[in-house]
Design a protein around this motif. Structure first.
Motif, short mmCIF file in Angstrom:
data_model
loop_
_atom_site.label_atom_id
_atom_site.label_comp_id
_atom_site.label_asym_id
_atom_site.label_seq_id
_atom_site.Cartn_x
_atom_site.Cartn_y
_atom_site.Cartn_z
N ARG A 118 0.84 -1.20 0.00
CA ARG A 118 0.00 0.00 0.00
C ARG A 118 0.88 1.25 0.00
O ARG A 118 2.05 1.20 0.35
N ARG A 119 0.28 2.37 -0.39
CA ARG A 119 1.05 3.61 -0.49
C ARG A 119 1.05 4.34 0.85
O ARG A 119 -0.01 4.65 1.40
N PHE A 120 2.23 4.60 1.36
CA PHE A 120 2.38 5.26 2.65
C PHE A 120 3.09 6.60 2.48
O PHE A 120 4.01 6.73 1.67
N THR A 121 2.66 7.57 3.24
CA THR A 121 3.39 8.84 3.35
C THR A 121 4.35 8.70 4.52
O THR A 121 3.95 8.29 5.62
N VAL A 122 5.62 9.04 4.29
CA VAL A 122 6.63 8.80 5.31
C VAL A 122 7.61 9.97 5.42
O VAL A 122 7.77 10.76 4.49
N HIS A 123 8.23 10.06 6.59
CA HIS A 123 9.45 10.84 6.79
C HIS A 123 10.56 9.83 7.09
O HIS A 123 10.33 8.86 7.83
N VAL A 124 11.72 10.06 6.56
CA VAL A 124 12.84 9.16 6.76
C VAL A 124 13.67 9.64 7.96
O VAL A 124 14.15 10.77 7.98
N GLY A 125 13.80 8.76 8.95
CA GLY A 125 14.64 9.08 10.10
C GLY A 125 16.10 8.91 9.74
O GLY A 125 16.48 7.93 9.10
N ILE A 126 16.93 9.86 10.17
CA ILE A 126 18.37 9.82 9.93
C ILE A 126 19.07 9.74 11.28
O ILE A 126 18.88 10.61 12.13
N ASP A 127 19.85 8.71 11.48
CA ASP A 127 20.64 8.57 12.72
C ASP A 127 21.93 9.36 12.57
O ASP A 127 22.86 8.93 11.89
N THR A 128 21.96 10.53 13.21
CA THR A 128 23.15 11.39 13.11
C THR A 128 24.07 11.25 14.32
O THR A 128 25.07 11.95 14.42
N GLY A 129 23.73 10.34 15.24
CA GLY A 129 24.62 10.15 16.39
C GLY A 129 23.93 9.75 17.67
O GLY A 129 24.60 9.41 18.65
N MET A 130 22.61 9.76 17.71
CA MET A 130 21.91 9.32 18.92
C MET A 130 21.84 7.79 18.98
O MET A 130 21.75 7.21 20.06
N HIS A 131 21.85 7.16 17.79
CA HIS A 131 21.86 5.70 17.68
C HIS A 131 20.63 5.08 18.33
O HIS A 131 20.73 4.06 19.04
N ARG A 132 19.48 5.69 18.06
CA ARG A 132 18.21 5.17 18.55
C ARG A 132 17.37 4.70 17.37
O ARG A 132 17.12 3.52 17.21
N LEU A 133 16.93 5.62 16.55
CA LEU A 133 16.16 5.30 15.35
C LEU A 133 16.76 6.04 14.16
O LEU A 133 17.46 7.03 14.31
N GLY A 134 16.42 5.55 12.98
CA GLY A 134 16.88 6.19 11.75
C GLY A 134 17.99 5.39 11.07
O GLY A 134 18.73 4.64 11.72
N GLU A 135 18.08 5.57 9.76
CA GLU A 135 19.18 4.96 9.01
C GLU A 135 20.43 5.82 9.22
O GLU A 135 20.36 7.05 9.28
N ARG A 136 21.57 5.18 9.40
CA ARG A 136 22.81 5.91 9.69
C ARG A 136 23.09 6.97 8.62
O ARG A 136 22.94 6.69 7.42
N TRP A 137 23.54 8.12 9.05
CA TRP A 137 23.78 9.24 8.14
C TRP A 137 24.82 8.91 7.08
O TRP A 137 24.75 9.42 5.95
N ASP A 138 25.79 8.05 7.44
CA ASP A 138 26.86 7.74 6.50
C ASP A 138 26.52 6.57 5.58
O ASP A 138 27.32 6.20 4.71
N ASN A 139 25.32 6.01 5.74
CA ASN A 139 24.87 4.95 4.84
C ASN A 139 23.96 5.58 3.78
O ASN A 139 22.78 5.27 3.66
N LEU A 140 24.55 6.47 3.01
CA LEU A 140 23.78 7.29 2.09
C LEU A 140 23.08 6.47 1.01
O LEU A 140 21.95 6.78 0.61
N GLU A 141 23.73 5.42 0.54
CA GLU A 141 23.12 4.61 -0.52
C GLU A 141 21.82 3.97 -0.03
O GLU A 141 20.85 3.87 -0.78
N GLU A 142 21.79 3.54 1.23
CA GLU A 142 20.57 2.96 1.78
C GLU A 142 19.48 4.01 1.91
O GLU A 142 18.29 3.74 1.66
N ILE A 143 19.85 5.23 2.28
CA ILE A 143 18.88 6.32 2.38
C ILE A 143 18.29 6.62 1.00
O ILE A 143 17.08 6.79 0.85
#
Length: 372
Positions: A118-143
């Motif tokens: 199904r079609r979802f509206t999303v915001h992408v979480g970026i893990d910039t150093g808290m290491h809780r949620l989000g894709e790691r900032w340096d994993n740009l290809e995955e983002i």
């Protein structure tokens, strides 16, 4: 006129409006408030608060769960509602039904959304150093891959600052590093021709200590309610924030405790002299921390009354020796003002050894919330 029963919360909506105006004046003109109304608006009442904010032109909100977002929709809240945390696949239907924006908590979760179809509206979480949620900032290809999933309508990217309340050089340096990481991701996405998304990074302390940042949204949380996390916190911005919430309860009974007698569960309090004590109609089931037993105070008729004995599920005891006139049915103030005295949420948090965020967000459902 509302009924002030055994225990209740009063919300000063003029203070809420005032605080919102303080934040709007502090933020860049193109940055919109996205208030955090999660955890029942930090105990204030999510529906009451969101309706008041919506009347003042707020068009975006953030919550912690799909259930919180659904409650707002059912109560008539329009605009964007961002779910900041994980939603289980069994609840994906709620995201669609209530038009909620879901956080992509990492790359694996993006694939979970993709498999649903199904079609979802999303915001992408970026893990910039808290290491809780989000894709790691340096994993740009995955983002980038997340942006290219066909059934995901990515309308925003965001991160969270974990020491923006800090004052020492290490904390400041870490915050600046997080900001740099986030800006790097945004710039790289734009460089690759990916645009049309909103950006947000700052919570309360991010706004108050780094107000020069210019993003699309700012997620004002605890400070929007006129409270800081700890009493001794200091911020860079010159703002005049006013507490929105007052917590009150009734004196159920006034009685004498004679010298040598003990009171409450466990008999943890004993009278060194004969004294007048009171029973308040509020306890840990209403959110009063049990570790406030024999600690802290309340206000009654403009006087301070120390807490004595163990906090019970539905009652607590106070020493009324310093309150000349006290009778059953009188109001006691646990957070707020009485006469010339004030107890703030930060004070209660300090006595309990925690932060005001926890004190407020744990306020029980049986406390009536009333706008005054």
């Amino acid at each position: 006129m509302y009924q002030k029963g055994r225990a209740w919360i009063e919300l000063n909506m003029e203070h809420l409006k005032h605080n919102m105006e303080q934040f709007r004046a502090l933020l860049p003109p193109d940055c919109a408030l996205m208030p955090a109304v999660k955890a029942n608006a930090y105990g204030h009442g999510a529906v009451l608060v969101s309706k008041a904010l919506q009347k003042q032109g707020v068009k975006s909100f953030c919550v912690a769960s799909a259930a919180e977002g659904a409650e707002l929709r059912k109560s008539g809240i329009d605009g964007e509602i961002l779910v900041l945390a994980y939603t289980h696949p069994e609840q994906f239907g709620d995201l669609i039904e209530y038009d909620l924006t879901q956080t992509v908590v990492d790359g694996n979760y993006a694939q979970e959304l993709k498999r649903d179809g199904r079609r979802f509206t999303v915001h992408v979480g970026i893990d910039t150093g808290m290491h809780r949620l989000g894709e790691r900032w340096d994993n740009l290809e995955e983002i980038v891959k997340i942006f290219r999933i066909p059934n995901l309508n990515v309308t925003g990217v965001y991160s969270h600052l974990c020491v923006s309340d800090g004052k020492d050089s290490k904390e400041k340096a870490y915050t600046l590093e997080q900001i740099h990481h986030f800006e790097y991701v945004v710039e790289e996405l734009h460089r690759r021709g990916i645009d049309g998304f909103k950006c947000h990074l700052q919570g309360s302390y991010g706004i108050l200590n780094y107000s020069e940042l210019c993003f699309d949204y700012a997620r004002a949380g605890i400070a929007l309610y006129g409270i800081l996390s700890e009493k001794n916190d200091r911020v860079n911005a010159s703002v005049d924030l006013k507490p929105v919430l007052s917590l009150k309860a009734r004196l159920e009974s006034v009685r004498m405790l004679y010298q040598g007698e003990s009171a409450g569960y466990g008999l943890t309090y004993s009278a060194g002299k004969t004294q007048k004590i009171g029973v308040l109609s509020i306890g840990y089931a209403d959110g009063i921390p049990r570790n406030l037993s024999n600690r802290g105070q309340v206000l009654c008729n403009g006087k301070a009354a120390p807490v004595i004995g163990r906090i019970c599920m539905d009652q607590m005891l106070v020493d009324l020796s310093g309150v000349e006139q006290a009778a059953p049915g009188d109001e006691a103030v646990l957070i707020g003002t009485s006469g010339e005295l004030e107890i703030r949420a930060e004070d209660m948090a300090g006595w309990a050894g925690t932060i005001s965020n926890e004190i407020l967000s744990r306020m029980g459902e049986r406390l009536e919330r009333v706008a005054v």
